[in-house]
Design a protein around this motif. Sequence first.
Motif, PDB file in Angstrom:
ATOM      1  N   LEU A  86       0.826  -1.209   0.000  1.00 39.39           N
ATOM      2  CA  LEU A  86       0.000   0.000   0.000  1.00 39.39           C
ATOM      3  C   LEU A  86       0.858   1.256   0.000  1.00 39.39           C
ATOM      4  O   LEU A  86       0.586   2.215  -0.699  1.00 39.39           O
ATOM      5  CB  LEU A  86      -0.875   0.017   1.251  1.00 39.39           C
ATOM      6  N   ARG A  87       1.950   1.205   0.809  1.00 38.48           N
ATOM      7  CA  ARG A  87       2.825   2.383   0.883  1.00 38.48           C
ATOM      8  C   ARG A  87       3.478   2.682  -0.455  1.00 38.48           C
ATOM      9  O   ARG A  87       3.752   3.822  -0.783  1.00 38.48           O
ATOM     10  CB  ARG A  87       3.887   2.183   1.962  1.00 38.48           C
ATOM     11  N   PHE A 119      10.528  12.090  -3.932  1.00 39.63           N
ATOM     12  CA  PHE A 119      11.509  11.475  -4.821  1.00 39.63           C
ATOM     13  C   PHE A 119      12.409  10.518  -4.055  1.00 39.63           C
ATOM     14  O   PHE A 119      12.844   9.495  -4.570  1.00 39.63           O
ATOM     15  CB  PHE A 119      12.334  12.569  -5.515  1.00 39.63           C
ATOM     16  N   VAL A 120      12.673  10.870  -2.792  1.00 38.38           N
ATOM     17  CA  VAL A 120      13.488   9.975  -1.958  1.00 38.38           C
ATOM     18  C   VAL A 120      12.709   8.693  -1.671  1.00 38.38           C
ATOM     19  O   VAL A 120      13.233   7.577  -1.767  1.00 38.38           O
ATOM     20  CB  VAL A 120      13.888  10.670  -0.642  1.00 38.38           C
ATOM     21  N   LEU A 121      11.417   8.856  -1.352  1.00 44.28           N
ATOM     22  CA  LEU A 121      10.600   7.705  -0.976  1.00 44.28           C
ATOM     23  C   LEU A 121      10.348   6.768  -2.157  1.00 44.28           C
ATOM     24  O   LEU A 121      10.438   5.555  -2.022  1.00 44.28           O
ATOM     25  CB  LEU A 121       9.242   8.175  -0.439  1.00 44.28           C
ATOM     26  N   GLY A 124      13.911   6.548  -5.158  1.00 48.51           N
ATOM     27  CA  GLY A 124      15.252   6.211  -4.676  1.00 48.51           C
ATOM     28  C   GLY A 124      16.273   7.306  -4.913  1.00 48.51           C
ATOM     29  O   GLY A 124      17.470   7.040  -4.969  1.00 48.51           O
ATOM     30  N   SER A 125      15.817   8.555  -5.035  1.00 50.55           N
ATOM     31  CA  SER A 125      16.757   9.655  -5.244  1.00 50.55           C
ATOM     32  C   SER A 125      17.549   9.921  -3.968  1.00 50.55           C
ATOM     33  O   SER A 125      17.083   9.631  -2.869  1.00 50.55           O
ATOM     34  CB  SER A 125      16.012  10.934  -5.607  1.00 50.55           C
ATOM     35  N   THR A 126      18.743  10.490  -4.137  1.00 52.60           N
ATOM     36  CA  THR A 126      19.442  11.020  -2.967  1.00 52.60           C
ATOM     37  C   THR A 126      18.773  12.353  -2.632  1.00 52.60           C
ATOM     38  O   THR A 126      18.095  12.943  -3.466  1.00 52.60           O
ATOM     39  CB  THR A 126      20.914  11.294  -3.279  1.00 52.60           C
ATOM     40  N   TRP A 127      19.012  12.835  -1.414  1.00 55.73           N
ATOM     41  CA  TRP A 127      18.402  14.110  -1.028  1.00 55.73           C
ATOM     42  C   TRP A 127      18.854  15.226  -1.959  1.00 55.73           C
ATOM     43  O   TRP A 127      18.108  16.141  -2.279  1.00 55.73           O
ATOM     44  CB  TRP A 127      18.738  14.475   0.421  1.00 55.73           C
ATOM     45  N   HIS A 128      20.096  15.135  -2.384  1.00 59.78           N
ATOM     46  CA  HIS A 128      20.642  16.175  -3.247  1.00 59.78           C
ATOM     47  C   HIS A 128      19.884  16.234  -4.578  1.00 59.78           C
ATOM     48  O   HIS A 128      19.405  17.295  -4.982  1.00 59.78           O
ATOM     49  CB  HIS A 128      22.126  15.901  -3.479  1.00 59.78           C
ATOM     50  N   GLU A 129      19.742  15.076  -5.210  1.00 61.90           N
ATOM     51  CA  GLU A 129      18.966  15.000  -6.463  1.00 61.90           C
ATOM     52  C   GLU A 129      17.528  15.445  -6.229  1.00 61.90           C
ATOM     53  O   GLU A 129      16.967  16.215  -7.004  1.00 61.90           O
ATOM     54  CB  GLU A 129      18.869  13.548  -6.945  1.00 61.90           C
ATOM     55  N   ALA A 130      16.967  14.915  -5.125  1.00 62.55           N
ATOM     56  CA  ALA A 130      15.555  15.152  -4.845  1.00 62.55           C
ATOM     57  C   ALA A 130      15.277  16.639  -4.709  1.00 62.55           C
ATOM     58  O   ALA A 130      14.246  17.130  -5.168  1.00 62.55           O
ATOM     59  CB  ALA A 130      15.143  14.414  -3.577  1.00 62.55           C
ATOM     60  N   GLU A 131      16.208  17.353  -4.109  1.00 64.79           N
ATOM     61  CA  GLU A 131      15.961  18.779  -3.914  1.00 64.79           C
ATOM     62  C   GLU A 131      16.020  19.534  -5.241  1.00 64.79           C
ATOM     63  O   GLU A 131      15.309  20.518  -5.436  1.00 64.79           O
ATOM     64  CB  GLU A 131      16.915  19.338  -2.866  1.00 64.79           C
ATOM     65  N   ARG A 132      16.849  19.036  -6.168  1.00 69.62           N
ATOM     66  CA  ARG A 132      16.863  19.644  -7.504  1.00 69.62           C
ATOM     67  C   ARG A 132      15.547  19.383  -8.226  1.00 69.62           C
ATOM     68  O   ARG A 132      14.965  20.263  -8.849  1.00 69.62           O
ATOM     69  CB  ARG A 132      18.030  19.087  -8.305  1.00 69.62           C
ATOM     70  N   LYS A 133      15.061  18.130  -8.070  1.00 69.62           N
ATOM     71  CA  LYS A 133      13.776  17.810  -8.697  1.00 69.62           C
ATOM     72  C   LYS A 133      12.646  18.610  -8.073  1.00 69.62           C
ATOM     73  O   LYS A 133      11.663  18.939  -8.750  1.00 69.62           O
ATOM     74  CB  LYS A 133      13.471  16.316  -8.527  1.00 69.62           C
ATOM     75  N   ALA A 134      12.797  18.922  -6.790  1.00 71.86           N
ATOM     76  CA  ALA A 134      11.741  19.689  -6.106  1.00 71.86           C
ATOM     77  C   ALA A 134      11.600  21.073  -6.721  1.00 71.86           C
ATOM     78  O   ALA A 134      10.486  21.598  -6.849  1.00 71.86           O
ATOM     79  CB  ALA A 134      12.046  19.793  -4.612  1.00 71.86           C
ATOM     80  N   ILE A 135      12.730  21.653  -7.115  1.00 75.58           N
ATOM     81  CA  ILE A 135      12.671  22.983  -7.750  1.00 75.58           C
ATOM     82  C   ILE A 135      11.873  22.896  -9.049  1.00 75.58           C
ATOM     83  O   ILE A 135      10.995  23.722  -9.319  1.00 75.58           O
ATOM     84  CB  ILE A 135      14.092  23.514  -8.020  1.00 75.58           C
TER      85      ILE A 135
ATOM     86  N   LYS B 205       1.792  10.319   1.702  1.00 75.77           N
ATOM     87  CA  LYS B 205       2.933  10.282   0.801  1.00 75.77           C
ATOM     88  C   LYS B 205       3.507   8.873   0.688  1.00 75.77           C
ATOM     89  O   LYS B 205       4.351   8.623  -0.173  1.00 75.77           O
ATOM     90  CB  LYS B 205       4.034  11.201   1.316  1.00 75.77           C
ATOM     91  N   GLY B 206       3.096   7.994   1.585  1.00 73.22           N
ATOM     92  CA  GLY B 206       3.545   6.611   1.496  1.00 73.22           C
ATOM     93  C   GLY B 206       4.797   6.320   2.288  1.00 73.22           C
ATOM     94  O   GLY B 206       5.580   5.453   1.911  1.00 73.22           O
ATOM     95  N   MET B 207       5.010   7.030   3.404  1.00 74.02           N
ATOM     96  CA  MET B 207       6.213   6.706   4.187  1.00 74.02           C
ATOM     97  C   MET B 207       5.881   5.729   5.295  1.00 74.02           C
ATOM     98  O   MET B 207       4.739   5.632   5.736  1.00 74.02           O
ATOM     99  CB  MET B 207       6.874   7.966   4.722  1.00 74.02           C
ATOM    100  N   ASN B 208       6.893   4.988   5.721  1.00 74.94           N
ATOM    101  CA  ASN B 208       6.648   4.016   6.782  1.00 74.94           C
ATOM    102  C   ASN B 208       6.713   4.702   8.143  1.00 74.94           C
ATOM    103  O   ASN B 208       7.069   5.876   8.252  1.00 74.94           O
ATOM    104  CB  ASN B 208       7.633   2.843   6.693  1.00 74.94           C
ATOM    105  N   ALA B 209       6.363   3.929   9.169  1.00 75.35           N
ATOM    106  CA  ALA B 209       6.222   4.519  10.505  1.00 75.35           C
ATOM    107  C   ALA B 209       7.537   5.138  10.982  1.00 75.35           C
ATOM    108  O   ALA B 209       7.547   6.209  11.580  1.00 75.35           O
ATOM    109  CB  ALA B 209       5.753   3.452  11.486  1.00 75.35           C
ATOM    110  N   TYR B 210       8.659   4.482  10.665  1.00 76.60           N
ATOM    111  CA  TYR B 210       9.956   4.980  11.123  1.00 76.60           C
ATOM    112  C   TYR B 210      10.230   6.376  10.562  1.00 76.60           C
ATOM    113  O   TYR B 210      10.622   7.291  11.275  1.00 76.60           O
ATOM    114  CB  TYR B 210      11.046   3.994  10.710  1.00 76.60           C
ATOM    115  N   ARG B 211       9.996   6.516   9.261  1.00 81.49           N
ATOM    116  CA  ARG B 211      10.249   7.826   8.637  1.00 81.49           C
ATOM    117  C   ARG B 211       9.253   8.872   9.105  1.00 81.49           C
ATOM    118  O   ARG B 211       9.592  10.039   9.272  1.00 81.49           O
ATOM    119  CB  ARG B 211      10.200   7.697   7.122  1.00 81.49           C
ATOM    120  N   LEU B 212       8.026   8.424   9.316  1.00 79.03           N
ATOM    121  CA  LEU B 212       7.010   9.340   9.824  1.00 79.03           C
ATOM    122  C   LEU B 212       7.471   9.936  11.147  1.00 79.03           C
ATOM    123  O   LEU B 212       7.398  11.148  11.366  1.00 79.03           O
ATOM    124  CB  LEU B 212       5.701   8.574  10.027  1.00 79.03           C
TER     125      LEU B 212
END
Lengths: 326, 300
Positions: A86-87, A119-121, A124-135, B205-212
């Motif tokens: 589901l997640r 994007f991280v969730l 599988g982006s790194t935070w660095h990539e994800a923040e660029r995509k966020a812009i 957003k679909g995050m698990n409990a740990y990340r939440l």
Amino acid sequence: MSAPPLLEIKNLHIDMRSGQERLNVVENVSFSIGAGETFGLVGESGCGKSITALSLIGLLNRPLSVGQGEILFKGQNLLKMNGSELRRLRGNRISMIFQEPMTALNPLATVGRQIAEMFVLHQGSTWHEAERKAIAALAQVQVPAPDKRVKNYPHQMSGGMRQRVMIAIALACHPDLLIADEPTTALDVTVQAEILKLMQELCDQRGTSVLMISHDLGVIAKMCRRVGIMYAGHLVEERAVADLFRHPAHPYTHGLLASLPVLGQRTLDERKPLQEIEGIVPSIAAFPTGCRFEPRCTRATPICRDTVPGPSILGDGSFVRCYHHG
Amino acid sequence: MIPTILAVSLLIFVIFSVIPGSFTSSLIADGKGRNDPKVVEQMNKEFGLDKPVYQRFGSYIINLAQLDLGQSFRTRQPVTHMLLERAWPTMKLAIAAMVIAILIGVPLGFVAALKPGSLLDTTTMIAAVSGLSLPQFWLGLLAMYVFALTLGWLPSFGYGDGGIRNLILPAVTLSVAPLALLARTTRAAVLDVMSADFIRTARSKGMNAYRLVTWHLMRNALVLIITTVGLQFGSLMGQAVVIEKLFSWPGLGSLLVDSVSMRDIPVVQGAILMIVLWFLIINTVVDVLYAVIDPRISHG
Ligand SMILES: Nc1ncnc2c1ncn2[C@@H]1O[C@H](COP(=O)(O)OP(=O)(O)O)[C@@H](O)[C@H]1O
Ligand SMILES: [Mg+2]
């Protein structure tokens, strides 16, 4: 045979447990949404629109839970999925926008980070990539100076801006279905129109299906081709929007339309007052056993009180649940 | 800050001029002075007690402005010197108690909130209520009896060489109330944040409990928890008076109690001033922490 719809809800029941009691909050709701389609769900406040929406992504909280029914997404029953399956869908294939842009965002995180999370969730982006995509995502929802705005906290933005951020989050992973639960109800009228236009454009471009929830038939008329009318946990009518406005079938729909102000109409009809539906939506514990609209209905007869009317087919996949429709 | 200090000093002067007894009368009561009007007059003159209150207050403030807190009537030592000697043991005690309270109370409240209504939750909250309602004096005596007298694991009182063995019993006793309060506050804070709209957004957003918990819940709950930590840190100073007396801990609290009963006003003044200063410092630290954690609070 056309292709199977993207989302198919069959006989959905949502229960509320209080002690030993089990109350049927939402009962026997069925509808489906095709790929790229925008489906409207209308009803007064408290009719169960939000909880129906939340049940689609498995976010109902105690004391509410899905009692029975099926929620088929691309043919798979969401109610049979485990937590991690589901997640993977949530936010990624099905995402949601909420009514209150003021409280829906985390006040202690930058909006950039809250978009980047997606994007991280899911990618599988790194935070660095994800923040660029966020812009880029923020640019797509037409927020000016997105490279600066990503560093803003929610309290530094207006309600309309925040709702744009919510749209950026919801559409970040190009979902198949967007659930928009009264996305503009809390906004100024002028901002409302902009936000609706933006949503429509982005979803059209990408072929995203939308479940558009509103208590405002005007919004629905603008956005949707098909619409379901909900009353006290029952789906009482499902129609093409054009038909609904021309020939409303259910007495409740009649009432809703009569209570709509039509521009210019009032002066022509010698200032005929807007027709309110008498009474209020009953509380869950006081739901009638038969048609739930019966206590407020002008056409009610004894049969309405005893048994819930089944769907009367009106052709073209439309139906109404009323013994005295027309 | 300066108005606060002025107001507190004035209050102490007024209180001690209203309540019966003075340093000289308490000496006589202790049998250390003769009840001879001549001697009393002589002593009052020596300590400046013969002058009217407003004059004494005036000269006190002038000295204070030069960071001179005067001399103790009792020991004739400079008050600043005595205070500095006593401040460190009290800080050590308060900090140790607060660290224990935070390290145990916050996680306990957190875990309780994650499963409200569970056995762990109920047990924790019953224990927390008990912890808040038991008198510290009694708790201290019990701890002393069990761990010092019966089991002989720890010294029952005193400062010893200033090492950790002597610190444990008073610090643990002092930590019980803030620990219980922190557990309850943390639980309430976490439950509060968990019902917030942005947590529902995070789940959608679909995050698990740990990340939440780590991405969205903790920081928000922390804002609420820090308030309690700050308040508790302040009121610990008050509670420390009892504990220091009980465990013969050579801190500001026991100095204050002794000085009040002797009407050693300069030392009382100084000790209370230190405690006020402590409150003010804690408040400032809490405000800075807020500004660091919560972007809605503007800096400066
Ligand atoms: N968390 C909840 N606990 C108990 N009852 C709830 C909860 N959320 C909603 N309800 C009830 O479910 C019914 C439908 O609510 P909702 O779906 O929010 O209505 P709508 O979105 O159509 O205004 C209401 O009667 C409401 O009181
Ligand atoms: Mg709603």
